[in-house]
Design an enzyme around this catalytic site. Structure first.
Site, PDB file in Angstrom:
ATOM      1  N   ARG A 162      71.789 110.246   3.910  1.00 15.27           N
ATOM      2  CA  ARG A 162      72.748 110.673   2.885  1.00 15.27           C
ATOM      3  C   ARG A 162      74.118 110.164   3.340  1.00 15.27           C
ATOM      4  O   ARG A 162      74.995 110.929   3.745  1.00 15.27           O
ATOM      5  CB  ARG A 162      72.753 112.188   2.732  1.00 15.27           C
ATOM      6  CG  ARG A 162      71.480 112.749   2.142  1.00 15.27           C
ATOM      7  CD  ARG A 162      71.347 112.656   0.638  1.00 15.27           C
ATOM      8  NE  ARG A 162      70.843 111.394   0.130  1.00 15.27           N
ATOM      9  CZ  ARG A 162      70.215 111.297  -1.032  1.00 15.27           C
ATOM     10  NH1 ARG A 162      70.009 112.380  -1.767  1.00 15.27           N
ATOM     11  NH2 ARG A 162      69.786 110.139  -1.482  1.00 15.27           N
ATOM     12  N   PHE A 166      68.966 102.978  -2.216  1.00 12.89           N
ATOM     13  CA  PHE A 166      68.469 103.861  -1.145  1.00 12.89           C
ATOM     14  C   PHE A 166      66.951 103.854  -1.091  1.00 12.89           C
ATOM     15  O   PHE A 166      66.346 103.843  -0.024  1.00 12.89           O
ATOM     16  CB  PHE A 166      68.999 105.268  -1.442  1.00 12.89           C
ATOM     17  CG  PHE A 166      68.292 106.389  -0.742  1.00 12.89           C
ATOM     18  CD1 PHE A 166      67.359 107.175  -1.416  1.00 12.89           C
ATOM     19  CD2 PHE A 166      68.534 106.649   0.596  1.00 12.89           C
ATOM     20  CE1 PHE A 166      66.699 108.214  -0.768  1.00 12.89           C
ATOM     21  CE2 PHE A 166      67.891 107.689   1.245  1.00 12.89           C
ATOM     22  CZ  PHE A 166      66.967 108.463   0.555  1.00 12.89           C
ATOM     23  N   PHE A 225      76.057 113.380  -7.443  1.00 12.83           N
ATOM     24  CA  PHE A 225      74.664 113.292  -7.002  1.00 12.83           C
ATOM     25  C   PHE A 225      74.114 111.998  -7.579  1.00 12.83           C
ATOM     26  O   PHE A 225      74.466 111.592  -8.691  1.00 12.83           O
ATOM     27  CB  PHE A 225      73.810 114.505  -7.398  1.00 12.83           C
ATOM     28  CG  PHE A 225      72.415 114.334  -6.871  1.00 12.83           C
ATOM     29  CD1 PHE A 225      71.390 113.936  -7.723  1.00 12.83           C
ATOM     30  CD2 PHE A 225      72.164 114.435  -5.514  1.00 12.83           C
ATOM     31  CE1 PHE A 225      70.120 113.691  -7.216  1.00 12.83           C
ATOM     32  CE2 PHE A 225      70.909 114.178  -5.008  1.00 12.83           C
ATOM     33  CZ  PHE A 225      69.882 113.811  -5.851  1.00 12.83           C
ATOM     34  N   THR A 226      73.215 111.349  -6.854  1.00 16.14           N
ATOM     35  CA  THR A 226      72.775 109.993  -7.200  1.00 16.14           C
ATOM     36  C   THR A 226      72.286 109.877  -8.640  1.00 16.14           C
ATOM     37  O   THR A 226      72.862 109.121  -9.428  1.00 16.14           O
ATOM     38  CB  THR A 226      71.654 109.542  -6.232  1.00 16.14           C
ATOM     39  OG1 THR A 226      70.666 110.575  -6.201  1.00 16.14           O
ATOM     40  CG2 THR A 226      72.189 109.348  -4.836  1.00 16.14           C
ATOM     41  N   TYR A 232      48.982 120.837 -28.186  1.00 21.15           N
ATOM     42  CA  TYR A 232      50.044 119.842 -28.268  1.00 21.15           C
ATOM     43  C   TYR A 232      51.341 120.480 -28.762  1.00 21.15           C
ATOM     44  O   TYR A 232      52.423 120.255 -28.233  1.00 21.15           O
ATOM     45  CB  TYR A 232      49.650 118.698 -29.205  1.00 21.15           C
ATOM     46  CG  TYR A 232      50.582 117.515 -29.088  1.00 21.15           C
ATOM     47  CD1 TYR A 232      51.687 117.370 -29.930  1.00 21.15           C
ATOM     48  CD2 TYR A 232      50.378 116.554 -28.100  1.00 21.15           C
ATOM     49  CE1 TYR A 232      52.549 116.315 -29.800  1.00 21.15           C
ATOM     50  CE2 TYR A 232      51.239 115.483 -27.959  1.00 21.15           C
ATOM     51  CZ  TYR A 232      52.329 115.367 -28.815  1.00 21.15           C
ATOM     52  OH  TYR A 232      53.184 114.320 -28.663  1.00 21.15           O
ATOM     53  N   ASP A 258      74.424 122.036 -12.934  1.00 24.69           N
ATOM     54  CA  ASP A 258      73.195 121.497 -12.343  1.00 24.69           C
ATOM     55  C   ASP A 258      72.606 122.657 -11.551  1.00 24.69           C
ATOM     56  O   ASP A 258      73.117 123.006 -10.491  1.00 24.69           O
ATOM     57  CB  ASP A 258      73.523 120.312 -11.431  1.00 24.69           C
ATOM     58  CG  ASP A 258      72.251 119.767 -10.786  1.00 24.69           C
ATOM     59  OD1 ASP A 258      72.219 118.567 -10.471  1.00 24.69           O
ATOM     60  OD2 ASP A 258      71.293 120.550 -10.559  1.00 24.69           O
ATOM     61  N   LYS A 305      62.925 122.294  -7.197  1.00 26.32           N
ATOM     62  CA  LYS A 305      63.624 122.918  -6.084  1.00 26.32           C
ATOM     63  C   LYS A 305      63.375 124.412  -6.112  1.00 26.32           C
ATOM     64  O   LYS A 305      62.313 124.865  -5.716  1.00 26.32           O
ATOM     65  CB  LYS A 305      65.127 122.581  -6.139  1.00 26.32           C
ATOM     66  CG  LYS A 305      65.478 121.178  -5.681  1.00 26.32           C
ATOM     67  CD  LYS A 305      65.149 120.149  -6.714  1.00 26.32           C
ATOM     68  CE  LYS A 305      65.796 118.832  -6.441  1.00 26.32           C
ATOM     69  NZ  LYS A 305      65.223 117.740  -7.255  1.00 26.32           N
TER      70      LYS A 305
HETATM   71  C1  LIG Z   1      71.298 118.466  -7.227  1.00 26.41           C
HETATM   72  C2  LIG Z   1      70.221 117.641  -7.846  1.00 26.41           C
HETATM   73  C3  LIG Z   1      69.181 117.098  -7.080  1.00 26.41           C
HETATM   74  O1  LIG Z   1      69.156 117.349  -5.748  1.00 26.41           O
HETATM   75  C4  LIG Z   1      68.176 116.311  -7.706  1.00 26.41           C
HETATM   76  C5  LIG Z   1      67.133 115.695  -6.970  1.00 26.41           C
HETATM   77  N1  LIG Z   1      67.167 115.743  -5.668  1.00 26.41           N
HETATM   78  C6  LIG Z   1      66.347 115.197  -4.800  1.00 26.41           C
HETATM   79  C7  LIG Z   1      65.152 114.434  -5.221  1.00 26.41           C
HETATM   80  C8  LIG Z   1      66.644 115.364  -3.384  1.00 26.41           C
HETATM   81  O2  LIG Z   1      65.868 114.901  -2.538  1.00 26.41           O
HETATM   82  O3  LIG Z   1      67.696 115.994  -3.089  1.00 26.41           O
HETATM   83  C9  LIG Z   1      68.258 116.110  -9.106  1.00 26.41           C
HETATM   84  C10 LIG Z   1      67.233 115.284  -9.871  1.00 26.41           C
HETATM   85  O4  LIG Z   1      66.109 116.106 -10.077  1.00 26.41           O
HETATM   86  P1  LIG Z   1      64.631 115.476 -10.141  1.00 26.41           P
HETATM   87  O5  LIG Z   1      64.369 114.960  -8.738  1.00 26.41           O
HETATM   88  O6  LIG Z   1      64.650 114.351 -11.150  1.00 26.41           O
HETATM   89  O7  LIG Z   1      63.721 116.620 -10.533  1.00 26.41           O
HETATM   90  C11 LIG Z   1      69.299 116.673  -9.811  1.00 26.41           C
HETATM   91  N2  LIG Z   1      70.254 117.421  -9.188  1.00 26.41           N
END
Ligand SMILES: CC1=C(O)/C(=C\N=C(/C)C(=O)O)C(COP(=O)(O)O)=CN1
Length: 457
Positions: free
Chosen positions: A381, A449, A123-124, A71, A214, A257
């Site tokens: 998008r 969305f 970004f959303t 933990y 980011d 990513k």
């Molecule tokens: C540039 C950027 C993103 O592209 C992003 C998430 N993007 C998604 C889910 C996408 O489909 O592009 C996020 C959010 O990360 P998360 O999906 O919560 O691990 C933050 N910054």
């Protein structure tokens, strides 16, 4: 453009099911003409996102078996922390379950009602957390980023005049930080140059305003700097990534990513006081600050994924696969966002479907057509993602009305890319027949969305 020969071979496979046109028509109707509501089982090639959908390596799976599930003070946390420190250079590393959790914690720490946050396009989730904490996002990206045909090497760059004007207008003390994405997802995965980043750093330093990166696709950004920015072709991607981070005060990261994992993220800063504030919140929302919403096995997979992500052949073949798909599609005259980004080929839906009015959501319409044609799931998008203006309540119609074909890492082969290209080209040749769009039958109030439902007109 040749499809790259991958620097790996396949050791495990996940069977895909081919559906019939009838099955797809029924499934899409049930999903309210929102491909995001389709069961994945009924999707053949899933280009909905590159987030969490990449293939892990055998070494990542092996690392999973080494996960220390203690933990507090897990061995896996220290490996994770060392990997982030080594490759991103930030001292204080706070794990979170994914990127938006890091965005939430950062926003809670730094943003107060009435604050203004400039950034290179929205970004959303990033903007949502800034607004939820009473901040207002201001887009200070170069104008060309909003023009899909503008073929410039660094469309993710900040327009320094716009940034200075905002500082002059609201005052530096009302700007908790500048939010910089590398690459810029909503512009089609466009990179920011080191020269521009250095200018932003210099301008903000004069006003004492921090810069937060980011870093979700910062390795792709580093690759583009190596390819396109004079003076960097001889440096490694790992060195360029470090240089990008050196010019910032911290970063939020979705490890889903660049780092290939299915879950994972982090917030990293240089300021120990901010770090302690963030750690206190991570305990409330994510878990103890040495696991932050991840199991020990996830921390191990992220650490290994970071090491793999900066390997030259890995990032080269990742970006070249996207370029291959773009080249085939653009070669048939299909309007796409130029230059091609690192993680996606973005179709310009207004150019693709000129007879579908913006009020009938051409991008949403095209995502439906692509699924019906070949079982391909893509991402809207455009206006649906942009949502409504919080003040007027009117739909926002951003200049970019895009369909994003988002390529998971190490998951699909050239054969799949050719199925996608053939389907897009087939639809483009039939575009005169696609002259009506969709309308909402259900529209949620926030981040519509994901849960909206539509009917075809
Ligand atoms: C540039 C950027 C993103 O592209 C992003 C998430 N993007 C998604 C889910 C996408 O489909 O592009 C996020 C959010 O990360 P998360 O999906 O919560 O691990 C933050 N910054």
């Amino acid at each position: 453009v040749r499809h790259p020969a991958e620097p790996w071979r396949i050791k495990s496979v996940e069977p895909l099911r081919l559906t019939s046109p009838e099955e797809r028509a029924a499934a899409l109707a049930t999903a309210g003409y929102n491909v995001g509501l389709l069961p994945a089982e009924l999707v053949y090639i899933d280009l909905y996102t590159d987030s969490g959908t990449s293939a892990m390596s055998d070494r990542q799976w092996a690392a999973v078996m080494l996960g220390d599930e203690s933990y507090a003070g897990s061995r896996s946390y220290y490996r994770f922390e060392a990997a982030v420190r080594d490759h991103y250079g930030y001292e204080e590393v706070i794990p979170t379950h994914q990127g938006r959790a890091a965005e939430s914690i950062l926003s809670r720490c730094l943003i107060r009602p009435g604050h203004h946050i400039p950034g290179n396009m929205y970004f959303t989730t990033t903007r949502e957390h800034q607004e939820l904490n009473g901040g207002t996002f201001h887009d200070v990206i170069v104008d060309e980023a909003h023009d899909p045909a503008a073929d410039l090497p660094f469309k993710g760059n900040v327009d320094l005049t716009k940034l200075q004007q905002l500082i002059d207008k609201v005052g530096a003390e009302q700007i908790p930080y500048v939010s910089l994405a590398a690459t810029v997802n909503m512009a089609g995965g466009q990179p920011i140059s080191l020269a521009n980043l250095a200018e932003v750093r210099e301008l903000t330093r004069r006003h004492g305003i921090p810069v937060i990166l980011d870093a979700a696709r910062a390795v792709e950004n580093a690759w583009f700097i190596k390819q396109r920015e004079p003076g960097w072709s001889g440096r490694t991607v790992a060195e360029i990534l470090r240089k990008i981070c050196e010019l910032t005060d911290g970063a939020t990261m979705s490890a889903k990513k660049d780092s290939f994992v299915n879950i994972g993220g982090w917030l990293a800063v240089r300021d120990p006081r901010l770090a302690e504030q963030a750690r206190n919140l991570v305990v409330v929302y994510e878990g103890l600050h040495t696991y932050g919403g991840m199991a020990g096995r996830d921390l191990e997979a992220v650490a290994q994924g970071i090491e793999e992500s900066v390997q030259e052949d890995s990032i080269r073949t990742r970006v070249e696969q996207v370029a291959y798909l773009a080249d085939r599609i653009a070669g048939a005259g299909v309007p796409i966002v130029r230059p091609v980004g690192g993680h996606a080929v973005c179709l310009n839906a207004t150019g693709f479907l000129p007879y579908v009015p913006r009020e009938q959501f051409p991008a949403q319409t095209l995502t439906c057509a692509l699924y019906l044609d070949a079982g391909i799931r893509s991402t809207e998008r455009g206006a649906v993602s942009a949502g409504r203006d919080p003040v007027t309540g009117e739909n926002r119609y951003p200049p970019l009305e895009l369909v994003r074909l988002t390529i998971p890492r190490r998951a699909y082969t050239q054969g799949h890319m050719d199925v996608v290209a053939d389907s897009v080209i087939r639809l483009y040749e039939r575009r005169e027949e696609l002259c009506s769009g969709v309308e909402f039958t259900h529209e949620p109030s926030t981040l519509r969305f994901f849960q909206s439902r539509f009917r075809p007109l």
